[in-house]
Design an enzyme around this catalytic site. Structure first.
Site, PDB file in Angstrom:
ATOM      1  N   PHE A   1      -8.588   0.989  -0.877  1.00  0.00           N
ATOM      2  CA  PHE A   1      -9.343  -0.138  -1.452  1.00  0.00           C
ATOM      3  C   PHE A   1      -8.598  -0.814  -2.598  1.00  0.00           C
ATOM      4  CE2 PHE A   1     -12.411   2.903   0.294  1.00  0.00           C
ATOM      5  CZ  PHE A   1     -13.044   2.095   1.227  1.00  0.00           C
ATOM      6  N   LEU A   2      -7.316  -0.462  -2.788  1.00  0.00           N
ATOM      7  CA  LEU A   2      -6.591  -1.062  -3.905  1.00  0.00           C
ATOM      8  C   LEU A   2      -6.490  -2.568  -3.724  1.00  0.00           C
ATOM      9  CD1 LEU A   2      -3.519  -1.998  -2.933  1.00  0.00           C
ATOM     10  CD2 LEU A   2      -3.069   0.422  -3.102  1.00  0.00           C
TER      11      LEU A   2
ATOM     12  N   CYS B   1      -5.429  -9.061   3.630  1.00  0.00           N
ATOM     13  CA  CYS B   1      -6.578  -8.232   3.996  1.00  0.00           C
ATOM     14  C   CYS B   1      -7.750  -9.048   4.530  1.00  0.00           C
ATOM     15  CB  CYS B   1      -7.006  -7.385   2.808  1.00  0.00           C
ATOM     16  SG  CYS B   1      -5.804  -6.100   2.449  1.00  0.00           S
TER      17      CYS B   1
ATOM     18  N   LEU C   1     -18.103 -14.004  -6.895  1.00  0.00           N
ATOM     19  CA  LEU C   1     -18.914 -15.222  -6.853  1.00  0.00           C
ATOM     20  C   LEU C   1     -18.143 -16.359  -7.524  1.00  0.00           C
ATOM     21  CD1 LEU C   1     -22.588 -14.045  -7.562  1.00  0.00           C
ATOM     22  CD2 LEU C   1     -21.563 -14.669  -5.373  1.00  0.00           C
TER      23      LEU C   1
ATOM     24  N   VAL D   1       0.826  -1.207   0.000  1.00  0.00           N
ATOM     25  CA  VAL D   1       0.000   0.000   0.000  1.00  0.00           C
ATOM     26  C   VAL D   1       0.866   1.266   0.000  1.00  0.00           C
ATOM     27  CG1 VAL D   1      -1.602   1.353   1.433  1.00  0.00           C
ATOM     28  CG2 VAL D   1      -2.035  -1.061   1.021  1.00  0.00           C
TER      29      VAL D   1
ATOM     30  N   GLY E   1     -13.768 -21.471  -4.874  1.00  0.00           N
ATOM     31  CA  GLY E   1     -12.373 -21.895  -4.930  1.00  0.00           C
ATOM     32  C   GLY E   1     -11.934 -22.488  -3.610  1.00  0.00           C
TER      33      GLY E   1
HETATM   34  N1  LIG Z   1      -2.092  -5.224   0.804  1.00  0.00           N
HETATM   35  C1  LIG Z   1      -3.277  -4.814   0.398  1.00  0.00           C
HETATM   36  O1  LIG Z   1      -3.824  -5.239  -0.616  1.00  0.00           O
HETATM   37  C2  LIG Z   1      -4.017  -3.773   1.207  1.00  0.00           C
HETATM   38  C3  LIG Z   1      -5.117  -3.119   0.649  1.00  0.00           C
HETATM   39  C4  LIG Z   1      -5.780  -2.164   1.401  1.00  0.00           C
HETATM   40  C5  LIG Z   1      -5.362  -1.890   2.691  1.00  0.00           C
HETATM   41  N2  LIG Z   1      -4.301  -2.567   3.221  1.00  0.00           N
HETATM   42  C6  LIG Z   1      -3.877  -2.222   4.572  1.00  0.00           C
HETATM   43  O2  LIG Z   1      -2.736  -1.369   4.466  1.00  0.00           O
HETATM   44  C7  LIG Z   1      -1.811  -1.636   5.526  1.00  0.00           C
HETATM   45  C8  LIG Z   1      -0.456  -1.994   4.950  1.00  0.00           C
HETATM   46  O3  LIG Z   1      -0.600  -3.183   4.194  1.00  0.00           O
HETATM   47  P1  LIG Z   1       0.589  -3.691   3.259  1.00  0.00           P
HETATM   48  O4  LIG Z   1       0.071  -4.867   2.531  1.00  0.00           O
HETATM   49  O5  LIG Z   1       1.162  -2.571   2.506  1.00  0.00           O
HETATM   50  O6  LIG Z   1       1.628  -4.178   4.380  1.00  0.00           O
HETATM   51  P2  LIG Z   1       3.172  -4.431   4.228  1.00  0.00           P
HETATM   52  O7  LIG Z   1       3.564  -5.319   5.338  1.00  0.00           O
HETATM   53  O8  LIG Z   1       3.475  -4.854   2.828  1.00  0.00           O
HETATM   54  O9  LIG Z   1       3.821  -2.985   4.426  1.00  0.00           O
HETATM   55  C9  LIG Z   1       3.966  -2.341   5.647  1.00  0.00           C
HETATM   56  C10 LIG Z   1       5.364  -1.758   5.677  1.00  0.00           C
HETATM   57  O10 LIG Z   1       5.480  -0.846   6.750  1.00  0.00           O
HETATM   58  C11 LIG Z   1       6.810  -0.931   7.240  1.00  0.00           C
HETATM   59  N3  LIG Z   1       6.868  -0.292   8.566  1.00  0.00           N
HETATM   60  C12 LIG Z   1       6.388  -0.743   9.754  1.00  0.00           C
HETATM   61  N4  LIG Z   1       6.636   0.180  10.722  1.00  0.00           N
HETATM   62  C13 LIG Z   1       7.263   1.232  10.132  1.00  0.00           C
HETATM   63  C14 LIG Z   1       7.772   2.475  10.578  1.00  0.00           C
HETATM   64  N5  LIG Z   1       7.679   2.839  11.861  1.00  0.00           N
HETATM   65  N6  LIG Z   1       8.367   3.298   9.695  1.00  0.00           N
HETATM   66  C15 LIG Z   1       8.484   2.935   8.397  1.00  0.00           C
HETATM   67  N7  LIG Z   1       8.021   1.773   7.911  1.00  0.00           N
HETATM   68  C16 LIG Z   1       7.421   0.934   8.757  1.00  0.00           C
HETATM   69  C17 LIG Z   1       7.060  -2.424   7.227  1.00  0.00           C
HETATM   70  O11 LIG Z   1       8.432  -2.734   7.309  1.00  0.00           O
HETATM   71  C18 LIG Z   1       6.435  -2.813   5.902  1.00  0.00           C
HETATM   72  O12 LIG Z   1       7.368  -2.756   4.844  1.00  0.00           O
HETATM   73  C19 LIG Z   1      -2.462  -2.726   6.362  1.00  0.00           C
HETATM   74  O13 LIG Z   1      -3.189  -2.135   7.384  1.00  0.00           O
HETATM   75  C20 LIG Z   1      -3.394  -3.398   5.377  1.00  0.00           C
HETATM   76  O14 LIG Z   1      -4.486  -4.014   6.019  1.00  0.00           O
HETATM   77  C21 LIG Z   1      -3.619  -3.487   2.506  1.00  0.00           C
END
Ligand SMILES: NC(=O)c1ccc[n+]([C@@H]2O[C@H](COP(=O)([O-])OP(=O)(O)OC[C@H]3O[C@@H](n4cnc5c(N)ncnc54)[C@H](O)[C@@H]3O)[C@@H](O)[C@H]2O)c1
Length: 475
Positions: A151-152, A276, A266, A11, A269
C-alpha cells in the site's frame, strides 16, 4: 532471514532496502541490465525520498546486494515478487512477468520457499501460482504461496513501508503466516533504526491482518478502486461547483469533517494517474466482468477521470481563445509530487493534447524531466519554473510540487506574455494569486475575475471580494 526481492522498481527497491534496514539479509534482482548495473554501482535508477540513503546503508552493512533473478531465487527462504503488472489493451493485468518469475522459481529452486506476491494482481492469482509451481517444479521444491499487497505511495514509499497503517497478508498455511510475521516483526513492533524520523519509537505499530489469499488480493484492488472513486466523485462535485457558483474546497472540507467520509482523497484536480489507480481500476472492472458481476460504478469512475484532461484543456482554451501558436508553461509532469514517475500521468495526456493544438509547451518538473523526455520529446524542457514561464501566455500547474508555492511572482510578472495562471491542482487560493497581478483559474471554484485589460497593474487586494463571497463573482 534470507530474503529475495524480484524486480527493483518503486515497490521492489523500497521493499528490498527497507527489509535490509530492519535487519534481514536481502538479495534484490532486476532484469533490466541498465538498471541493475546502476544499482550495483550505487547509482539510483529512480527518485524516491530517503531511498538512496536506505540503500546505501543496507549495502554498507552488507545486508543488501543486487544481481540476477537466478541468484535471487537461490538466495532467499522467502521470495517477494515485485515485478510490474501493466494493463493489457483489454484492461486485464498483464501477468506475464509474474508467470515468468514463477516458472523460474519452479525450475531452479530446491527445498522450501515462501513465494510472496507483492505485485498487485487479480484475485485468484495465488491459486494460479500454486498450480504453476506444482506443474513446473523440478528439484523437489516445496513451497507456500502468500499474498502481501503493498500500500506504499510513491513519494513517501520508505515512510509508508516502515510505518504502515496495516500489513495485509493472504495465507493458506500456518507456516506461511508465521514466516511473514517473522519478516515484519520489527515493523509490527516498530523496533528498527528509522531513516526518516527521530521520534518513531513512540509510534503505534500497524494492524497485522491475516486473511486467505483471495481476500488479500481483493483488498488491494478494492482499496485502490475505492480511492479512485473518491477522486472521481469530488471531481464531479467540482464540475457542479463551477456551474452553480460554489467552492469545491469548502464543499470538500464540509464533507471531510464527517468521519464516515474523511477528508483525504477529496482534492479535485485534473484526474488521477500513476502506475496504480488507472490500471487497477481497469483490472478490477475486468475481474468483475469475468466473474459475472456488473461493476459499472467503476466504469463511470474511469470515464469521469478520462474526461478530466479534456475539461482542463477547455479551461485553457476559454482563457487563451486560439491555442495555435500560444506558449504554455507546464509546471509539473510527475503524476504526483515527490516522485519522478510519469506513467499514466495526466500531464502526458494534457501535453499531447496541447501539442496537437499547435501550442508551444515549455515544461519544468523538479524530478521527472528525464522520464518525460522519453514520452514527450517535442517539449522544450526548462531548468526551472521561471525559465518555463518566460514569454508564456499561461502558466499551467499540473503537479503540486512544494517549490511552486514559493515562487517570486513579481519576477514572473515581468517575464510572462500574459499574467495568467491555470491551476489544475488548486495549489493556491484565488486571492493569493490575483493579489500578485495574475488572472487565476482553478478547479471547482469561481475564481477568475472578469478579464482586466491591464492586469500587470497589481490589483488592490481591498478591491477583491472576501474569499467567502466567491459565489458573488460573475463567472
Ligand atoms: N508504484 C507504486 O506506487 C505501487 C504501489 C503498490 C503496488 N504496486 C504494484 O507493485 C508492482 C510493481 O510496481 P512498480 O511501480 O514497482 O513497477 P516498476 O515497473 O517500477 O518495477 C518493476 C520492475 O520489475 C522488473 N522485472 C520485470 N521482470 C523481472 C524479472 N523476471 N526479474 C527481475 N526483475 C524483473 C522490471 O524491469 C522493473 O524494474 C505492480 O504490480 C504495481 O501495481 C505499485
Amino acid at each position: 532471514m534470507k530474503i529475495s526481492v524480484i524486480g527493483a522498481g518503486y515497490v521492489g527497491l523500497t521493499t528490498a532496502a527497507c527489509l535490509a534496514q530492519i535487519g534481514h539479509d536481502v538479495f534484490c534482482s532486476e532484469s533490466d541490465i541498465e538498471k541493475l548495473t546502476k544499482l550495483q554501482n550505487g547509482v539510483m535508477p529512480l527518485f524516491e525520498p530517503y531511498l538512496e540513503d536506505v540503500l546505501r546503508a543496507g549495502r554498507k552493512a552488507g545486508r543488501l546486494r543486487f544481481g540476477s533473478t537466478e541468484d535471487a531465487i537461490a538466495w532467499g527462504d522467502a521470495i517477494f515478487i515485485c515485478v510490474g503488472t501493466p494493463p493489457l489493451p483489454n484492461g486485464d493485468a498483464d501477468l506475464s512477468a509474474i508467470e515468468g518469475v514463477a516458472r523460474s522459481i519452479a525450475k531452479q529452486a530446491s527445498g522450501y520457499r515462501l513465494v510472496i506476491e507483492k505485485s498487485t494482481v487479480p484475485v485468484q492469482t495465488g491459486a494460479q501460482l500454486q498450480k504453476h509451481l506444482s506443474v513446473h517444479s523440478r528439484n523437489g521444491l516445496t513451497y507456500d504461496v502468500a499474498s502481501n499487497p503493498e500500500f506504499l505511495r510513491e513519494g513517501s514509499s520508505v515512510e509508508d513501508f516502515l510505518h504502515p497503517d496495516r500489513i495485509v497478508i493472504g495465507v493458506d498455511s500456518p507456516r506461511a503466516e508465521d514466516l511473514l510475521r517473522q519478516i515484519y516483526e520489527p515493523i509490527i513492533s516498530q523496533r528498527f533504526a528509522c531513516p526518516v524520523h527521530s521520534d518513531c519509537p513512540t509510534r503505534k505499530g500497524p494492524i497485522f491482518l491475516a486473511t486467505d489469499t483471495n481476500s488479500a488480493e481483493l483488498i488491494k484492488h478494492a482499496s485502490n478502486s475505492f480511492l479512485a472513486m473518491k477522486i472521481s466523485f469530488i471531481n464531479m462535485v467540482a464540475n457542479l461547483c463551477e456551474v452553480v457558483g460554489a467552492d469545491v474546497t469548502k464543499v470538500a472540507q464540509g464533507m471531510g469533517l464527517d468521519p464516515r467520509i474523511g477528508s483525504s482523497f477529496l482534492n479535485p484536480g485534473i484526474g488521477f494517474g500513476g502506475f496504480c489507480f488507472p490500471k487497477d481500476v481497469q483490472a478490477f472492472i475486468r475481474i468483475a466482468e469475468k466473474s459475472g458481476c456488473d461493476f459499472s460504478l467503476l466504469k463511470e469512475v474511469e470515464k469521469i477521470n478520462q474526461r478530466r484532461v479534456e475539461h482542463f484543456v477547455e479551461k485553457i482554451r476559454k482563457e487563451l481563445w486560439v491555442l495555435r501558436g500560444k506558449k504554455v508553461a507546464v509546471w509539473g509532469l510527475a503524476f504526483k509530487p515527490n516522485t519522478d514517475d510519469v506513467r499514466f500521468a495526466p500531464s502526458i495526456t494534457l501535453v499531447k493534447a496541447l501539442l496537437t493544438e499547435g501550442v508551444e509547451v515549455r515544461a519544468y518538473d523538479p524530478e521527472a524531466i528525464e522520464k518525460s523526455r522519453a514520452v514527450l520529446p517535442e517539449v522544450t524542457y526548462c531548468a526551472d519554473a521561471y525559465q518555463a514561464a518566460e514569454g508564456a501566455d499561461a502558466i499551467v500547474i499540473v503537479t503540486e510540487w512544494d517549490e511552486f508555492r514559493q515562487m517570486d511572482w513579481e519576477r514572473l510578472l515581468s517575464s510572462v506574455e500574459q499574467p495568467l495562471v491555470i491551476d489544475g491542482r488548486n495549489v493556491f487560493s484565488p486571492e493569493e494569486i490575483r493579489r500578485q497581478g495574475f488572472r487565476y483559474v482553478s478547479i471547482g471554484r469561481v475564481d477568475a475575475l472578469p478579464w482586466q485589460p491591464d492586469a500587470r497593474e497589481k490589483i488592490d487586494p481591498s478591491s477583491l471580494p472576501a474569499d467567502n463571497s466567491m459565489h458573488e463573482i460573475p463567472a
